[in-house]
Design a protein around this motif. Structure first.
Motif, PDB file in Angstrom:
ATOM      1  N   ILE A  50       0.835  -1.203   0.000  1.00  0.00           N
ATOM      2  CA  ILE A  50       0.000   0.000   0.000  1.00  0.00           C
ATOM      3  C   ILE A  50       0.871   1.254   0.000  1.00  0.00           C
ATOM      4  CG2 ILE A  50      -1.668   1.339   1.341  1.00  0.00           C
ATOM      5  CD1 ILE A  50      -2.763  -1.395   2.351  1.00  0.00           C
ATOM      6  N   LEU A  51       1.877   1.285   0.862  1.00  0.00           N
ATOM      7  CA  LEU A  51       2.750   2.460   0.928  1.00  0.00           C
ATOM      8  C   LEU A  51       3.535   2.635  -0.365  1.00  0.00           C
ATOM      9  CD1 LEU A  51       4.118   2.278   4.587  1.00  0.00           C
ATOM     10  CD2 LEU A  51       2.440   3.871   3.653  1.00  0.00           C
ATOM     11  N   ALA A  72      -5.399   1.224  -3.716  1.00  0.00           N
ATOM     12  CA  ALA A  72      -5.842  -0.134  -3.399  1.00  0.00           C
ATOM     13  C   ALA A  72      -5.681  -1.052  -4.600  1.00  0.00           C
ATOM     14  CB  ALA A  72      -7.290  -0.112  -2.928  1.00  0.00           C
ATOM     15  N   SER A  73      -6.074  -0.565  -5.780  1.00  0.00           N
ATOM     16  CA  SER A  73      -5.964  -1.381  -6.990  1.00  0.00           C
ATOM     17  C   SER A  73      -4.509  -1.726  -7.291  1.00  0.00           C
ATOM     18  CB  SER A  73      -6.587  -0.628  -8.170  1.00  0.00           C
ATOM     19  OG  SER A  73      -6.415  -1.350  -9.373  1.00  0.00           O
ATOM     20  N   ASN A  74      -3.617  -0.740  -7.202  1.00  0.00           N
ATOM     21  CA  ASN A  74      -2.208  -0.984  -7.501  1.00  0.00           C
ATOM     22  C   ASN A  74      -1.550  -1.886  -6.464  1.00  0.00           C
ATOM     23  OD1 ASN A  74      -2.593   0.690  -9.654  1.00  0.00           O
ATOM     24  ND2 ASN A  74      -1.271   2.336  -8.937  1.00  0.00           N
ATOM     25  N   ALA A  75      -2.057  -1.834  -5.227  1.00  0.00           N
ATOM     26  CA  ALA A  75      -1.485  -2.658  -4.160  1.00  0.00           C
ATOM     27  C   ALA A  75      -2.088  -4.055  -4.118  1.00  0.00           C
ATOM     28  CB  ALA A  75      -1.682  -1.976  -2.811  1.00  0.00           C
ATOM     29  N   VAL A  82      -7.180  -0.605   3.031  1.00  0.00           N
ATOM     30  CA  VAL A  82      -6.417   0.640   3.165  1.00  0.00           C
ATOM     31  C   VAL A  82      -6.956   1.456   4.330  1.00  0.00           C
ATOM     32  CG1 VAL A  82      -5.722   2.780   2.039  1.00  0.00           C
ATOM     33  CG2 VAL A  82      -5.893   0.676   0.695  1.00  0.00           C
ATOM     34  N   TYR A  83      -8.280   1.609   4.393  1.00  0.00           N
ATOM     35  CA  TYR A  83      -8.868   2.451   5.430  1.00  0.00           C
ATOM     36  C   TYR A  83      -8.757   1.833   6.825  1.00  0.00           C
ATOM     37  CZ  TYR A  83     -10.793   5.895   2.213  1.00  0.00           C
ATOM     38  OH  TYR A  83     -10.927   6.903   1.289  1.00  0.00           O
ATOM     39  N   LYS A  89      -7.139   9.831   3.881  1.00  0.00           N
ATOM     40  CA  LYS A  89      -6.195   9.896   2.761  1.00  0.00           C
ATOM     41  C   LYS A  89      -4.935  10.664   3.178  1.00  0.00           C
ATOM     42  CE  LYS A  89      -5.717  11.957  -1.847  1.00  0.00           C
ATOM     43  NZ  LYS A  89      -6.369  12.725  -2.920  1.00  0.00           N
ATOM     44  N   GLU A  90      -5.096  11.721   3.981  1.00  0.00           N
ATOM     45  CA  GLU A  90      -3.951  12.500   4.429  1.00  0.00           C
ATOM     46  C   GLU A  90      -2.989  11.657   5.261  1.00  0.00           C
ATOM     47  OE1 GLU A  90      -7.037  13.438   4.535  1.00  0.00           O
ATOM     48  OE2 GLU A  90      -7.201  15.368   3.496  1.00  0.00           O
TER      49      GLU A  90
END
Length: 224
Positions: A50-51, A72-75, A82-83, A89-90
């Motif tokens: 995620i990071l 999320a999609s890329n991870a 993620v949440y 998001k910040e």
């Protein structure tokens, strides 16, 4: 005879047992059975993915254009994953930028002030002179000037990176290489200040082959 279902123990008995021989089953030695939690086990590698996805998107397009859906999609995880780790998001962006600084501009510990500065300056200048690094710096300056919220976010990430980089000079003080009266924050910001000024003025940042001259300038200014 005793059986176990989902961690909870149950008793089964013969169909007919004389009343006089019936006894209560012994209590479990370890206390009441513990019910196993349902659901998918936590993926220990998800945080890193995620990071990495978030920092890549920030590097390419800046915080404002980064979306949690795309992260999320890329991870390869769900948005809820993620949440669960970063509620806003910040918060995710701050953690991602810290990871970006650690990856691109790590803080060395060689046992020597001069060698630490040489490695740190080289990593920083390699990043600043790369296409992705230059784009990131331009986006950072542009978004910070446009939006106070962006400025606060980038400033906090940069301050955390500076705090980490200050260890180079603190170790130098402990070894007797740096005067104890040196304003360490100013010493840490010297190189980044040159890079940011070059970004604002749209000129070239210091080149990688200038590392030795820049290190010499700093060492002469802080040495005992």
């Amino acid at each position: 005879m005793r059986a176990s279902t989902m961690g909870a123990q149950v008793d089964t008995a013969p169909a007919v047992v004389p009343l006089a021989t019936r006894v209560s089953p012994p209590a479990p030695a370890d206390g009441p059975p513990v019910r196993r939690k349902r659901g998918r086990p936590r993926d220990p590698e998800a945080d890193g993915r995620i990071l990495a996805a978030a920092s890549s998107l920030i590097l390419l397009r800046g915080f404002d254009a980064m979306t949690v859906d795309e992260v999320a999609s890329n991870a390869g995880v769900g948005k809820a994953t993620v949440y669960r780790r970063w509620a806003r998001k910040e918060d995710l962006a701050l953690a991602a930028m810290e990871q970006l600084y650690r990856d691109e501009m790590p803080v060395p510990d060689t046992g020597s002030l001069r060698q630490d500065l040489t490695e740190a300056f080289r990593s920083t200048l390699l990043f600043a002179n790369s296409p992705a690094g230059a784009d990131y710096l331009r986006t950072l300056v542009k978004e910070s000037m446009r939006d106070d919220r962006m400025a606060s976010l980038y400033r906090e990430a940069s301050q955390r990176a500076e705090t980490s980089a200050m260890q180079i000079f603190e170790r130098g003080v402990a070894r007797g290489e740096v005067r104890p009266d040196v304003p360490l924050p100013a010493a840490v910001r010297m190189l980044m200040g040159l890079i940011v000024v070059a970004t604002v003025m749209r000129t070239e940042p210091p080149a990688v082959d200038e590392v030795d001259e820049l290190v010499e300038l700093v060492v002469r200014g802080v040495a005992t």
